[in-house]
Design a protein around this motif. Structure first.
Motif, PDB file in Angstrom:
ATOM      1  N   LEU A  33     -26.937 -41.568 -29.412  1.00 34.95           N
ATOM      2  CA  LEU A  33     -26.180 -40.797 -30.026  1.00 34.95           C
ATOM      3  C   LEU A  33     -26.149 -41.104 -31.544  1.00 34.95           C
ATOM      4  CD1 LEU A  33     -23.255 -39.989 -27.023  1.00 34.95           C
ATOM      5  CD2 LEU A  33     -25.140 -38.205 -28.148  1.00 34.95           C
ATOM      6  N   THR A  34     -25.937 -42.663 -31.318  1.00 36.96           N
ATOM      7  CA  THR A  34     -25.860 -42.459 -33.363  1.00 36.96           C
ATOM      8  C   THR A  34     -26.934 -42.513 -33.615  1.00 36.96           C
ATOM      9  OG1 THR A  34     -24.176 -44.058 -32.615  1.00 36.96           O
ATOM     10  CG2 THR A  34     -25.056 -44.284 -34.137  1.00 36.96           C
ATOM     11  N   LEU A  35     -28.061 -42.456 -32.620  1.00 37.78           N
ATOM     12  CA  LEU A  35     -29.533 -42.245 -33.241  1.00 37.78           C
ATOM     13  C   LEU A  35     -29.496 -40.883 -33.814  1.00 37.78           C
ATOM     14  CD1 LEU A  35     -32.174 -44.890 -31.699  1.00 37.78           C
ATOM     15  CD2 LEU A  35     -31.128 -44.882 -35.034  1.00 37.78           C
ATOM     16  N   ILE A  36     -29.454 -39.777 -33.531  1.00 38.51           N
ATOM     17  CA  ILE A  36     -28.739 -38.869 -33.167  1.00 38.51           C
ATOM     18  C   ILE A  36     -27.881 -38.215 -34.071  1.00 38.51           C
ATOM     19  CG2 ILE A  36     -28.888 -36.119 -32.005  1.00 38.51           C
ATOM     20  CD1 ILE A  36     -29.682 -37.781 -29.686  1.00 38.51           C
ATOM     21  N   VAL A  37     -27.051 -38.817 -34.561  1.00 41.76           N
ATOM     22  CA  VAL A  37     -26.232 -38.241 -35.533  1.00 41.76           C
ATOM     23  C   VAL A  37     -26.603 -38.992 -37.191  1.00 41.76           C
ATOM     24  CG1 VAL A  37     -23.816 -38.446 -35.815  1.00 41.76           C
ATOM     25  CG2 VAL A  37     -24.045 -38.505 -33.897  1.00 41.76           C
ATOM     26  N   SER A  38     -27.014 -39.884 -36.893  1.00 46.98           N
ATOM     27  CA  SER A  38     -27.758 -39.798 -38.246  1.00 46.98           C
ATOM     28  C   SER A  38     -29.044 -39.788 -38.889  1.00 46.98           C
ATOM     29  CB  SER A  38     -28.020 -41.843 -38.329  1.00 46.98           C
ATOM     30  OG  SER A  38     -26.874 -42.531 -37.775  1.00 46.98           O
ATOM     31  N   LEU A  39     -29.253 -38.753 -37.999  1.00 44.39           N
ATOM     32  CA  LEU A  39     -30.543 -37.667 -38.414  1.00 44.39           C
ATOM     33  C   LEU A  39     -30.073 -36.841 -38.651  1.00 44.39           C
ATOM     34  CD1 LEU A  39     -33.773 -38.289 -38.159  1.00 44.39           C
ATOM     35  CD2 LEU A  39     -33.659 -36.667 -35.902  1.00 44.39           C
TER      36      LEU A  39
END
Length: 91
Positions: A33-39
């Motif tokens: 989820l953190t990666l998706i939000v960062s992207l």
């Protein structure tokens, strides 16, 4: 007594293993989820940079156009002043 201790240890070991697996899954989901939000944030920033560049290009072209108009107005002003000066001398 030995049987009771083994059962208790086995039960605790299973709970600890299940808890570890649950914690690892939770960590993995949180990480994804953190990666998706960062992207998403990076994509939005890139979009804003592109939009800003386009607006700056439009403003630059307008400034160049206005500069040409101002130069033409200056030339016309000088021509009018020369004409008025010549008419004033003749008058």
């Amino acid at each position: 007594l030995v049987t009771d201790e083994e059962e208790n240890t086995g039960g605790t070991g299973e709970n600890t293993a299940g808890s570890n697996v649950r914690n690892q899954c939770l960590f993995f989901v949180t990480f994804i989820l953190t990666l998706i939000v960062s992207l998403a944030l990076v994509s939005f920033v890139i979009f804003l940079i592109i939009q800003t560049r386009n607006k700056m290009d439009q403003i630059s072209s307008r400034l160049v156009s206005e500069k040409k108009n101002i130069e033409e107005l200056k030339k016309m002003n000088n021509m009018i002043l020369k004409h008025l000066n010549q008419a004033g001398i003749k008058g």
